[in-house]
Design an enzyme around this catalytic site. Structure first.
Site, PDB file in Angstrom:
ATOM      1  CB  SER A 126      94.323 -10.080  52.234  1.00 44.50           C
ATOM      2  OG  SER A 126      93.470 -10.685  51.304  1.00 44.50           O
ATOM      3  CE  LYS A 127      90.326 -16.620  53.773  1.00 41.31           C
ATOM      4  NZ  LYS A 127      89.794 -17.704  54.573  1.00 41.31           N
TER       5      LYS A 127
END
Ligand code: GLU
Length: 479
Positions: A251-252
């Site tokens: 996940s960014k």
């Protein structure tokens, strides 16, 4: 696929920061599929969530796609027949269609304030109760005239089921009573993703929508919008997530794996692209290394996985190492130079000599500083380090070898790899030893390390004659 239909795909990132691996993979699949079908790859910036907007994110998206080798056919910088390609620049377009939906009964104005919405919450989640759907036209007009803030909501059917086909997940059926009357136009006048994606995909003539499967369950809502507006639905390809391990998604938001960081760590863009292409898509056969052209040719929707894939950096490293080995030497040195500059050998030794030593021995460029450090690490050698079963060596034998080697090498006129090899084998013959025994003792004596990239000859060549002889004498004195 309808044969007359030109394939058009779009990558539609929200400019919320770096482009992480999952986003890049979506872009890549969109690109591969469009190009395979001689179609168009469109970039659309989905920036209607002003709070999440990050300055500079669009530039990062452009830079990443360029470095990864994807050419955009239409987009904010490229222009195109269906622009603008930035959603905030299309604000008026959405409102027009939202009003059309209101006229058709497929959407309605909602004036409920926060307090009322909060009162609907059960376990922290509010499900809208269609309260404003029942306002009369006069009531709505009066509120609008009075400037009461509003949103526009989609009017979902409450009975029956919604069905559609996804090219990865197959036939999907969702009961309509699970669909909430989602907001289409927010109180700031901007559309939500849930509305804008439909309007834009239609107006931009997108034929294949490829995106993360977090949108799979919302797709019936989008289909209801297409149907209400009398528009054909696009084909859908929902992609399973890339995981960091069994349970956690990459996940960014948590700062995981983005393209730029990998490049900075010393990965080659082609290797990253090659690796992520295989995360969720299986080619037929055993081939693991693909150029972009090969990916375009071989990509197939039927090879897309229904289950999530785990990001394995070790595998990507291995692949990167394969790419590094195949680089022409001057290209390799171009990539390697900043890492040599940042290393302990900076300006002291010939980078090319180290380059030759390392090209086949590293998997990512950032290994260079640690791999060259041994050369400066010359410290007191523990005599035990010479113990070697294979060549039947110990400290005494090493001492003996060095006593012969030192004068012999000191007398050498030529200090090249060839002459050093020759001298080493001559020495072995003279001492009636295996050549490996002499190489090993010299390598340890020159480097004070058990493990070195490269052998005694390469090390002696890099160090030069004076320093090599100094080290050999020093090593001898420690025995
Ligand atoms: N803006 C959405 C995102 O970044 C795109 C989803 C889509 O491709 O439709 O998740």
């Amino acid at each position: 696929m309808n044969n007359n239909e030109r394939v058009r795909t779009r990558f539609a990132p929200s400019p919320t920061g770096f482009l992480h691996v999952g986003g890049l993979r979506t872009a890549l699949y969109c690109y591969l599929f469009a190009k395979q079908n001689n179609g168009d790859f469109i970039l659309r910036i989905e920036d209607t969530d002003l709070e999440r907007y990050v300055e500079g994110a669009v530039e990062v998206i452009y830079k990443t796609l360029a470095e990864a080798g994807m050419k955009i056919d239409e987009g904010p910088n490229e222009g195109g027949p269906y622009g603008p390609y930035v959603q905030t620049e299309r604000k008026d377009i959405y409102l027009k269609y939202a009003k059309e939906l209101v006229d058709k009964g497929a959407a309605y104005y909602c004036f409920c304030d926060k307090e009322r919405l909060d009162s609907l919450k059960v376990n922290g989640i509010a499900r809208y109760d269609k309260h404003c759907l029942h306002l009369s036209k006069e009531e709505v007009d009066a509120k609008l005239a009075a400037g009461v803030p509003y949103v526009i909501r989609q009017n979902m059917p409450t009975e029956g089921v919604s069905e559609f086909d996804d090219l990865v997940f197959g036939h999907v059926t969702i009961p309509n009573n699970e669909l909430e009357d989602q907001i289409l136009i927010k109180s700031d006048g901007l559309p939500t993703y849930n509305f804008a994606n439909v309007i834009d995909d239609h107006l931009m003539h997108i034929t294949y929508v490829m995106r993360g499967n977090e949108y799979l369950s919302s797709t019936p809502k989008y289909n209801l919008l297409y149907d209400a507006l009398g528009w054909p639905r696009p084909h859908y390809i929902h992609l399973t997530p890339i995981m960091k391990d069994e349970t956690r998604k990459l996940s960014k938001r948590y700062g995981d794996a983005n393209f730029d960081d990998f490049v900075k760590k010393g990965y080659l863009p082609q290797a990253i692209v090659n690796y992520i292409a295989l995360l969720g898509w299986s080619p037929k056969g055993e081939q693991e290394k693909f150029t972009m052209e090969e990916l375009i040719e071989k990509f197939s929707i039927s090879g897309l996985s229904k289950s999530s894939s785990i990001f394995d950096e070790a595998k990507m490293k291995w692949l990167n190492g394969e790419y590094i080995k195949e680089l022409p030497f001057d290209k390799f040195m171009e990539y390697a130079k900043p890492y040599f500059d940042a290393s302990i050998i900076k300006d002291k030794y010939d980078y090319n000599k180290f380059g030759k030593l390392l090209q086949s021995r590293i998997e990512i460029f950032s290994e260079i500083p640690e791999k060259v450090a041994f050369i400066e690490d010359f410290k007191q050698i523990d005599p035990e380090m010479y113990n070697n079963k294979k060549f039947k060596l110990d400290a005494n034998i090493a001492k003996n070898i060095l006593s012969e080697v030192i004068p012999y090498f000191e007398a050498l006129k030529d200090w090249t790899e060839d002459s050093l090899h020759q001298a080493t084998t001559d020495m072995a013959t003279k001492l009636e030893l295996k050549a490996g025994a002499v190489y090993t003792v010299m390598r340890i004596a020159l480097s004070a390390c058990l493990v070195t990239p490269g052998g005694s000859v390469e090390i002696a060549d890099i160090l030069g004659k004076a320093e090599s002889i100094r080290r050999l004498k020093q090593a001898y004195s420690w025995l």
